[in-house]
Design a protein around this motif. Structure first.
Motif, PDB file in Angstrom:
ATOM      1  N   MET A   1       0.810  -1.195   0.258  1.00 44.69           N
ATOM      2  CA  MET A   1       0.068   0.006   0.083  1.00 44.69           C
ATOM      3  C   MET A   1       0.895   1.202   0.039  1.00 44.69           C
ATOM      4  SD  MET A   1      -2.018   0.869   3.526  1.00 44.69           S
ATOM      5  CE  MET A   1      -1.581   2.409   4.003  1.00 44.69           C
ATOM      6  N   PRO A   2       0.718   2.297  -0.972  1.00 44.62           N
ATOM      7  CA  PRO A   2       1.582   3.420  -0.939  1.00 44.62           C
ATOM      8  C   PRO A   2       1.370   4.320   0.180  1.00 44.62           C
ATOM      9  CG  PRO A   2      -0.276   3.327  -2.740  1.00 44.62           C
ATOM     10  CD  PRO A   2      -0.419   2.125  -1.941  1.00 44.62           C
ATOM     11  N   TYR A   3       2.330   5.005   0.649  1.00 43.01           N
ATOM     12  CA  TYR A   3       2.352   5.666   1.683  1.00 43.01           C
ATOM     13  C   TYR A   3       2.322   7.481   1.438  1.00 43.01           C
ATOM     14  CZ  TYR A   3       2.826   1.529   4.245  1.00 43.01           C
ATOM     15  OH  TYR A   3       2.677   0.250   4.747  1.00 43.01           O
ATOM     16  N   ASN A   4       1.789   8.229   2.118  1.00 38.50           N
ATOM     17  CA  ASN A   4       1.899   9.688   1.942  1.00 38.50           C
ATOM     18  C   ASN A   4       2.865  10.004   3.085  1.00 38.50           C
ATOM     19  OD1 ASN A   4      -0.284  10.076  -0.026  1.00 38.50           O
ATOM     20  ND2 ASN A   4      -1.709   9.683   1.548  1.00 38.50           N
ATOM     21  N   MET A   5       3.970  10.959   2.527  1.00 36.79           N
ATOM     22  CA  MET A   5       5.012  11.443   3.407  1.00 36.79           C
ATOM     23  C   MET A   5       4.763  12.975   3.574  1.00 36.79           C
ATOM     24  SD  MET A   5       6.862   8.670   3.994  1.00 36.79           S
ATOM     25  CE  MET A   5       6.835   6.934   3.255  1.00 36.79           C
ATOM     26  N   LEU A   6       5.394  13.580   4.507  1.00 38.99           N
ATOM     27  CA  LEU A   6       5.770  14.844   4.635  1.00 38.99           C
ATOM     28  C   LEU A   6       6.986  15.140   4.897  1.00 38.99           C
ATOM     29  CD1 LEU A   6       4.765  17.985   5.015  1.00 38.99           C
ATOM     30  CD2 LEU A   6       4.065  17.410   7.175  1.00 38.99           C
ATOM     31  N   ILE A   7       7.640  15.971   4.179  1.00 40.59           N
ATOM     32  CA  ILE A   7       9.118  16.302   4.326  1.00 40.59           C
ATOM     33  C   ILE A   7       9.193  17.591   4.764  1.00 40.59           C
ATOM     34  CG2 ILE A   7      11.610  16.373   3.372  1.00 40.59           C
ATOM     35  CD1 ILE A   7      10.592  14.562   1.421  1.00 40.59           C
ATOM     36  N   VAL A   8       9.897  17.956   5.919  1.00 41.34           N
ATOM     37  CA  VAL A   8       9.912  19.098   6.471  1.00 41.34           C
ATOM     38  C   VAL A   8      11.216  19.712   6.587  1.00 41.34           C
ATOM     39  CG1 VAL A   8       9.052  20.599   8.243  1.00 41.34           C
ATOM     40  CG2 VAL A   8       7.820  18.399   7.784  1.00 41.34           C
ATOM     41  N   ASP A   9      11.767  20.777   5.861  1.00 40.43           N
ATOM     42  CA  ASP A   9      13.093  21.355   5.903  1.00 40.43           C
ATOM     43  C   ASP A   9      12.970  22.363   5.280  1.00 40.43           C
ATOM     44  OD1 ASP A   9      16.023  21.589   5.517  1.00 40.43           O
ATOM     45  OD2 ASP A   9      15.935  19.278   6.085  1.00 40.43           O
ATOM     46  N   ASP A  10      13.613  23.630   5.712  1.00 40.51           N
ATOM     47  CA  ASP A  10      13.951  24.838   5.137  1.00 40.51           C
ATOM     48  C   ASP A  10      14.894  24.768   3.908  1.00 40.51           C
ATOM     49  OD1 ASP A  10      16.837  26.257   7.020  1.00 40.51           O
ATOM     50  OD2 ASP A  10      16.277  24.331   6.913  1.00 40.51           O
ATOM     51  N   SER A  11      15.526  23.547   3.817  1.00 43.60           N
ATOM     52  CA  SER A  11      16.242  23.754   2.522  1.00 43.60           C
ATOM     53  C   SER A  11      15.569  22.922   1.284  1.00 43.60           C
ATOM     54  CB  SER A  11      17.674  23.020   2.771  1.00 43.60           C
ATOM     55  OG  SER A  11      18.239  22.446   1.594  1.00 43.60           O
ATOM     56  N   ALA A  12      15.189  23.470   0.375  1.00 44.23           N
ATOM     57  CA  ALA A  12      14.469  22.689  -0.855  1.00 44.23           C
ATOM     58  C   ALA A  12      15.357  21.822  -1.376  1.00 44.23           C
ATOM     59  CB  ALA A  12      14.164  24.013  -2.070  1.00 44.23           C
ATOM     60  N   THR A  13      16.598  21.918  -1.481  1.00 45.53           N
ATOM     61  CA  THR A  13      17.430  20.986  -1.745  1.00 45.53           C
ATOM     62  C   THR A  13      17.376  19.585  -1.037  1.00 45.53           C
ATOM     63  OG1 THR A  13      19.098  22.529  -2.654  1.00 45.53           O
ATOM     64  CG2 THR A  13      19.925  20.472  -2.473  1.00 45.53           C
ATOM     65  N   THR A  14      17.205  19.834   0.197  1.00 43.31           N
ATOM     66  CA  THR A  14      17.487  18.747   1.147  1.00 43.31           C
ATOM     67  C   THR A  14      16.053  18.011   1.018  1.00 43.31           C
ATOM     68  OG1 THR A  14      18.801  19.794   2.805  1.00 43.31           O
ATOM     69  CG2 THR A  14      17.428  18.074   3.465  1.00 43.31           C
ATOM     70  N   ARG A  15      14.931  18.689   0.859  1.00 45.29           N
ATOM     71  CA  ARG A  15      13.803  18.025   0.608  1.00 45.29           C
ATOM     72  C   ARG A  15      13.547  17.274  -0.683  1.00 45.29           C
ATOM     73  NH1 ARG A  15      11.680  23.482   1.664  1.00 45.29           N
ATOM     74  NH2 ARG A  15      11.055  23.763  -0.219  1.00 45.29           N
ATOM     75  N   ARG A  16      14.192  17.690  -1.880  1.00 45.58           N
ATOM     76  CA  ARG A  16      14.307  17.117  -2.980  1.00 45.58           C
ATOM     77  C   ARG A  16      15.200  15.790  -2.789  1.00 45.58           C
ATOM     78  NH1 ARG A  16      14.749  21.379  -7.791  1.00 45.58           N
ATOM     79  NH2 ARG A  16      13.412  22.948  -7.002  1.00 45.58           N
ATOM     80  N   MET A  17      16.331  15.990  -2.032  1.00 53.02           N
ATOM     81  CA  MET A  17      17.303  14.796  -1.835  1.00 53.02           C
ATOM     82  C   MET A  17      16.487  13.745  -1.096  1.00 53.02           C
ATOM     83  SD  MET A  17      20.880  16.622  -1.223  1.00 53.02           S
ATOM     84  CE  MET A  17      21.424  14.991  -0.548  1.00 53.02           C
ATOM     85  N   ILE A  18      15.841  14.126  -0.065  1.00 57.97           N
ATOM     86  CA  ILE A  18      15.288  12.935   0.760  1.00 57.97           C
ATOM     87  C   ILE A  18      14.063  12.342  -0.004  1.00 57.97           C
ATOM     88  CG2 ILE A  18      13.658  12.710   2.862  1.00 57.97           C
ATOM     89  CD1 ILE A  18      15.105  14.904   4.243  1.00 57.97           C
ATOM     90  N   GLY A  19      13.472  13.053  -0.757  1.00 57.44           N
ATOM     91  CA  GLY A  19      12.213  12.447  -1.616  1.00 57.44           C
ATOM     92  C   GLY A  19      12.775  11.588  -2.607  1.00 57.44           C
ATOM     93  N   LYS A  20      13.934  11.856  -3.005  1.00 54.65           N
ATOM     94  CA  LYS A  20      14.582  11.014  -4.253  1.00 54.65           C
ATOM     95  C   LYS A  20      14.979   9.996  -3.822  1.00 54.65           C
ATOM     96  CE  LYS A  20      18.505  11.442  -7.468  1.00 54.65           C
ATOM     97  NZ  LYS A  20      19.606  12.171  -7.811  1.00 54.65           N
ATOM     98  N   THR A  21      15.942  10.186  -2.307  1.00 54.69           N
ATOM     99  CA  THR A  21      16.251   8.879  -1.867  1.00 54.69           C
ATOM    100  C   THR A  21      15.362   8.009  -1.258  1.00 54.69           C
ATOM    101  OG1 THR A  21      18.195  10.192  -1.029  1.00 54.69           O
ATOM    102  CG2 THR A  21      17.929   8.263   0.267  1.00 54.69           C
TER     103      THR A  21
ATOM    104  N   SER B  81      20.106  30.887  -9.090  1.00 58.07           N
ATOM    105  CA  SER B  81      20.916  31.056  -8.010  1.00 58.07           C
ATOM    106  C   SER B  81      20.619  30.498  -6.617  1.00 58.07           C
ATOM    107  CB  SER B  81      21.677  32.577  -8.089  1.00 58.07           C
ATOM    108  OG  SER B  81      20.597  33.271  -7.732  1.00 58.07           O
ATOM    109  N   ALA B  82      19.453  30.487  -6.390  1.00 57.54           N
ATOM    110  CA  ALA B  82      18.699  30.039  -5.095  1.00 57.54           C
ATOM    111  C   ALA B  82      19.012  28.807  -4.950  1.00 57.54           C
ATOM    112  CB  ALA B  82      17.430  30.491  -5.062  1.00 57.54           C
ATOM    113  N   ILE B  83      19.093  27.974  -5.972  1.00 59.23           N
ATOM    114  CA  ILE B  83      19.311  26.646  -5.732  1.00 59.23           C
ATOM    115  C   ILE B  83      20.767  26.304  -5.320  1.00 59.23           C
ATOM    116  CG2 ILE B  83      19.274  24.337  -6.767  1.00 59.23           C
ATOM    117  CD1 ILE B  83      16.747  24.516  -6.002  1.00 59.23           C
ATOM    118  N   HIS B  84      21.286  27.119  -5.892  1.00 58.64           N
ATOM    119  CA  HIS B  84      22.938  26.651  -5.720  1.00 58.64           C
ATOM    120  C   HIS B  84      23.334  27.201  -4.316  1.00 58.64           C
ATOM    121  CE1 HIS B  84      23.316  28.438 -10.273  1.00 58.64           C
ATOM    122  NE2 HIS B  84      22.443  27.270  -9.976  1.00 58.64           N
ATOM    123  N   GLY B  85      23.029  28.274  -3.746  1.00 56.37           N
ATOM    124  CA  GLY B  85      22.932  28.590  -2.486  1.00 56.37           C
ATOM    125  C   GLY B  85      22.694  27.852  -1.472  1.00 56.37           C
ATOM    126  N   ASP B  86      21.354  27.177  -1.938  1.00 62.35           N
ATOM    127  CA  ASP B  86      20.605  26.188  -1.014  1.00 62.35           C
ATOM    128  C   ASP B  86      21.357  25.219  -0.767  1.00 62.35           C
ATOM    129  OD1 ASP B  86      17.850  24.266  -0.913  1.00 62.35           O
ATOM    130  OD2 ASP B  86      18.402  25.796   0.467  1.00 62.35           O
TER     131      ASP B  86
END
Lengths: 129, 156
Positions: A1-21, B81-86
């Motif tokens: 059964m697929p799950y819904n997740m919530l990722i909370v982080d002020d870094s958009a890069t980190t949120r994407r990385m966690i989702g991708k991982t 650039s926002a992504i790079h800084g992030d």
């Protein structure tokens, strides 16, 4: 059964990385919601049901500890398991968070296998290769 | 900054960079003189605990672009650039947390500020490079700089 997740982080890069991982790790995901801080997370939780929350500690506006404390005062939100995903490595801090009811703590950087193992243990599923 | 603390910072950073960004860092040779970049980014995170201070991480914007591409597994738009800084902030954030554990052990609790990033002028970059407490490393033939500041510690 697929799950819904919530990722909370002020870094958009980190949120994407966690989702991708999570996807790379083979976790069965329906939707991934994102929030940049604890306050956004609470607003989102009032609109969407999630099965698991992965949150950073160190965020502006409302940090991860404040988010957990607020959730655990809510009769419904307190049932959602929370995994802290943080760079902080203090055993003392980890014990404090677990005493507040946090399900698990994952220290950055982590591997896909590590996040998969934590998520599967909490959700009670097993990984099929 | 004491030499052993600097070595810890460099070692932790190299490990984190490899695991997050799939890139490798090497110490810069003494005669290393990179061509000046068009622009630089400086990320900073402050910490408070048994000792307090801040960790700085500076790099040319082009390197930050490559870092964010590697971390996301995609090509971010060069103008974003926002992504790079992030990406630089996150690399610094993870490095700092691990540096503090390496320096102080796993028991003490540190409070880290949300990392900040800003553009850095070429002159300010050069000043940081010349600072005796800074570590200059080479990543993908580009310079990257680390600077650990601890309150109450002489930096010369």
């Amino acid at each position: 059964m697929p799950y819904n997740m919530l990722i909370v982080d002020d870094s958009a890069t980190t949120r994407r990385m966690i989702g991708k991982t999570l996807r790379l790790a083979g976790v069965d995901i329906a939707d991934i919601h994102e929030a940049a801080d604890g306050r956004q997370a609470l607003e989102l939780l009032r609109e969407h049901w999630v099965d698991l929350i992965l949150t950073d500690i160190n965020m502006p506006v409302m940090n991860g500890v404040e988010l957990v404390e607020t959730m655990y005062r809510d009769g419904l939100m307190q049932t959602i398991p929370v995994v802290i995903v943080s760079t902080e490595g203090s055993v003392t801090r980890i014990d404090q968070l677990k005493a507040k009811g946090v399900a698990a703590y994952l220290r950055k950087p982590f591997t896909p296998e590590e996040i998969r193992n934590v998520v599967e243990e909490i959700l009670g599923v097993s990984h099929e290769n | 900054m004491r030499t052993d603390a600097r070595e810890v910072v460099e070692a932790v950073f190299s490990d984190v960079l490899g695991r997050l960004g799939f890139m490798f860092a090497e110490p810069a040779e003494q005669d290393y003189a990179p061509a000046p970049a068009n622009d630089y980014l400086l990320a900073r995170v402050a910490f408070q605990g048994p000792f307090s201070g801040a960790l700085l991480l500076a790099a040319p914007s082009d390197l930050c672009l490559e870092l964010s591409s590697n971390m996301l597994g995609m090509e971010p738009a060069p103008e974003n650039s926002a992504i790079h800084g992030d990406a630089l902030k996150e690399l610094l954030n993870v490095t700092c947390g691990n540096v503090l554990v390496a320096l102080a052990g796993e028991e003490p609790v540190f409070d880290l500020s949300p990392p900040e990033v800003a553009e850095l002028s070429r002159d300010d970059w050069e000043a940081l490079v010349r600072h005796t407490a800074s570590s200059l490393l080479v990543v993908e033939d580009e310079p990257i700089l680390l600077h650990l500041y601890r309150e109450g510690e002489a930096t010369s």
